[in-house]
Design an enzyme around this catalytic site. Structure first.
Site, PDB file in Angstrom:
ATOM      1  N   TYR A  27      64.717  95.442  25.128  1.00 21.52           N
ATOM      2  CA  TYR A  27      63.515  95.576  25.970  1.00 21.52           C
ATOM      3  C   TYR A  27      63.473  96.978  26.579  1.00 21.52           C
ATOM      4  CZ  TYR A  27      60.463  95.282  29.996  1.00 21.52           C
ATOM      5  OH  TYR A  27      59.486  95.559  30.921  1.00 21.52           O
ATOM      6  N   HIS A 278      54.111 106.299  28.628  1.00 24.89           N
ATOM      7  CA  HIS A 278      54.875 105.097  28.987  1.00 24.89           C
ATOM      8  C   HIS A 278      56.175 105.039  28.175  1.00 24.89           C
ATOM      9  CE1 HIS A 278      53.513 101.447  31.381  1.00 24.89           C
ATOM     10  NE2 HIS A 278      54.707 101.038  30.986  1.00 24.89           N
TER      11      HIS A 278
HETATM   12  C1  FMN Z   1      62.185  99.084  30.574  1.00 28.15           C
HETATM   13  C2  FMN Z   1      61.007  99.860  31.053  1.00 28.15           C
HETATM   14  C3  FMN Z   1      60.120  99.286  31.943  1.00 28.15           C
HETATM   15  C4  FMN Z   1      59.011  99.999  32.419  1.00 28.15           C
HETATM   16  N1  FMN Z   1      58.184  99.427  33.348  1.00 28.15           N
HETATM   17  C5  FMN Z   1      57.123 100.131  33.815  1.00 28.15           C
HETATM   18  C6  FMN Z   1      56.250  99.566  34.795  1.00 28.15           C
HETATM   19  O1  FMN Z   1      56.439  98.440  35.251  1.00 28.15           O
HETATM   20  N2  FMN Z   1      55.185 100.310  35.195  1.00 28.15           N
HETATM   21  C7  FMN Z   1      54.953 101.562  34.710  1.00 28.15           C
HETATM   22  O2  FMN Z   1      53.974 102.197  35.101  1.00 28.15           O
HETATM   23  N3  FMN Z   1      55.782 102.130  33.818  1.00 28.15           N
HETATM   24  C8  FMN Z   1      56.847 101.451  33.357  1.00 28.15           C
HETATM   25  N4  FMN Z   1      57.680 102.027  32.445  1.00 28.15           N
HETATM   26  C9  FMN Z   1      57.449 103.433  32.003  1.00 28.15           C
HETATM   27  C10 FMN Z   1      58.228 104.413  32.878  1.00 28.15           C
HETATM   28  O3  FMN Z   1      57.735 104.450  34.194  1.00 28.15           O
HETATM   29  C11 FMN Z   1      58.152 105.837  32.302  1.00 28.15           C
HETATM   30  O4  FMN Z   1      56.805 106.209  32.136  1.00 28.15           O
HETATM   31  C12 FMN Z   1      58.879 105.956  30.955  1.00 28.15           C
HETATM   32  O5  FMN Z   1      60.065 105.197  30.938  1.00 28.15           O
HETATM   33  C13 FMN Z   1      59.210 107.405  30.669  1.00 28.15           C
HETATM   34  O6  FMN Z   1      59.797 107.538  29.423  1.00 28.15           O
HETATM   35  P1  FMN Z   1      61.381 107.672  29.200  1.00 28.15           P
HETATM   36  O7  FMN Z   1      61.950 106.300  29.321  1.00 28.15           O
HETATM   37  O8  FMN Z   1      61.466 108.217  27.808  1.00 28.15           O
HETATM   38  O9  FMN Z   1      61.906 108.600  30.265  1.00 28.15           O
HETATM   39  C14 FMN Z   1      58.788 101.326  31.947  1.00 28.15           C
HETATM   40  C15 FMN Z   1      59.694 101.900  31.050  1.00 28.15           C
HETATM   41  C16 FMN Z   1      60.787 101.195  30.606  1.00 28.15           C
HETATM   42  C17 FMN Z   1      61.750 101.867  29.652  1.00 28.15           C
END
Ligand code: FMN
Length: 382
Positions: A27, A278
């Site tokens: 996940y 994201h």
């Molecule tokens: C497991 C997971 C859960 C996430 N949940 C959210 C969330 O609830 N809301 C949101 O705006 N972004 C969410 N994101 C996106 C992160 O805020 C961010 O934009 C993203 O992880 C950046 O990319 P990176 O993992 O390559 O650094 C999530 C990312 C991951 C990996």
């Protein structure tokens, strides 16, 4: 492998993989569809190279930045992510504690597992509340009021999740909240008994931002249903303009990828935009955040804060984004693997290593403060 053996992003990822049941690891680790955008996010940093200066006197390096009106000791912050107590039983408490230790900002997700109020009380560093837009306008206002009342400094509306991304790894394992695992998914939990012991011996899993409004505890609603039934796919610029007015403070849109949308964000009074896809979890085939950064900075960089996330694994990635004009850089998996690997000490180690890496890279670049980084430091490969 132990925490002290983790020296970089990949090491933390390896340790997280060892500790987590594979449906949970996947996940975090996965992206949408064929994960093309996910891979491109990090690969895009290789399209340009840093050009260092020498003999500039770099004894003291100041890594601080001011973004969305908040002074941060580091140019990186922990971007809001869902379900953190599934990754480690301390969840958001661990991440907020580590961010505070390093003087930086962190986000609490709408799908967070500790309440925004508790985290706001626990920490002194700036906090972001990540918001999804619901069909029920009264609910939107009530949630924003709650964030205001708890003293949250920055409102971050995620705009790239108008519907859930297609995460095929989760389909294969049966990962969902509440759990609806298939047989092989269940077996993976049996293989990681420590995770299960921690899960059942700590406080019950909750989604406190939503529980008054959505019945997830009894299994009646899943996160998938929440996205489908409660969030408003007709959300438009007028709706957001109203929210911006209601919040009346630092307000940014997370998931802006085009210069036209960045311009509209300025017009409706936002104080920041986050260029993000994201972490490759939504629209696969979308351009990488880094590939879009320069043109958006060009369009609105003088008017609002342009912030960047997706794909960052190294100090040099951060320096490249800052050189193109990002005011700060969000990290996701870079702190989630450490959280899964070792809780707060894990996140602290990751942030500490990143701080040291940034200081070293700044010195090697011949720079002593972030504002000295400009696009003149970069050359794009032809
Ligand atoms: C497991 C997971 C859960 C996430 N949940 C959210 C969330 O609830 N809301 C949101 O705006 N972004 C969410 N994101 C996106 C992160 O805020 C961010 O934009 C993203 O992880 C950046 O990319 P990176 O993992 O390559 O650094 C999530 C990312 C991951 C990996």
């Amino acid at each position: 492998m132990r925490l002290k053996d983790c020296h970089n992003f990949q090491d933390f990822r390896t340790l997280a993989k060892k500790r987590l049941p594979s449906p949970i690891f996947n996940y975090i680790d996965g992206g949408a569809d064929d994960e093309t955008t996910y891979r491109r996010n990090t690969a895009a940093f290789e399209t340009c190279d840093l050009v260092p200066s020498v003999l500039t006197g770099v004894k003291d390096v100041d890594l601080s930045v001011t973004v969305m009106g908040q002074k941060l000791a580091l140019p990186i912050y922990c971007s809001p992510t869902a379900l953190q107590r599934l990754f480690h039983h301390d969840g958001e408490r661990a991440v907020a504690g580590a961010a505070e230790k390093y003087g930086t900002m962190f986000g609490v997700s709408s799908l967070g597992t500790v309440s925004m109020e508790e985290i706001a009380k626990q920490t002194t560093t700036p906090q972001v509340y990540q918001f999804y837009f619901h069909k029920d306008r009264a609910l939107n206002r009530a949630m924003m009021q709650r964030a205001k009342d708890s003293g949250i400094q920055v409102m971050m509306l995620t705009v790239d999740s108008i519907t859930g991304g297609n995460r095929e790894r989760d389909l294969r394992t049966g990962f969902s909240i509440p759990f609806k695992l298939n047989l092989s998914g269940m077996l993976q939990f049996v293989l990681k008994p420590m995770w299960g012991i921690n899960y059942v011996t700590h406080e019950k899993f909750r989604l406190p931002q939503l529980e008054e409004h959505v019945d997830m505890g009894s299994g009646a609603t899943s996160i998938g249903d929440y996205f489908t039934n409660m969030l408003d796919p007709s959300m438009n610029w007028d709706d957001v303009a109203e929210m911006v007015k209601f919040w009346d403070g630092q307000f940014c849109l997370k998931g802006i990828m085009s210069r036209e949308d960045a311009r509209k964000a300025v017009e409706i009074g936002c104080t920041g935009v986050i260029i993000s896809n994201h972490g490759g979890r939504q629209l696969d085939g979308s351009r990488s955040s880094f590939d879009q950064l320069a043109e958006i900075v060009d369009e609105v960089g003088d008017e609002i804060d342009v912030i960047f996330d997706s794909g960052v694994q190294r100090g040099t990635h951060v320096l490249k984004a800052l050189s193109l004009g990002a005011k700060a850089v969000g990290i996701g998996r870079m702190y989630l693997y450490p959280l899964a690997a070792a809780g707060q000490p894990g996140v602290e180690r990751a942030l500490g290593l990143m701080k040291a890496e940034l200081e070293r890279d700044m010195k090697l670049m011949g720079k002593t403060s972030i504002d000295q980084l400009t696009k003149d430091n970069l050359r794009f490969r032809s």
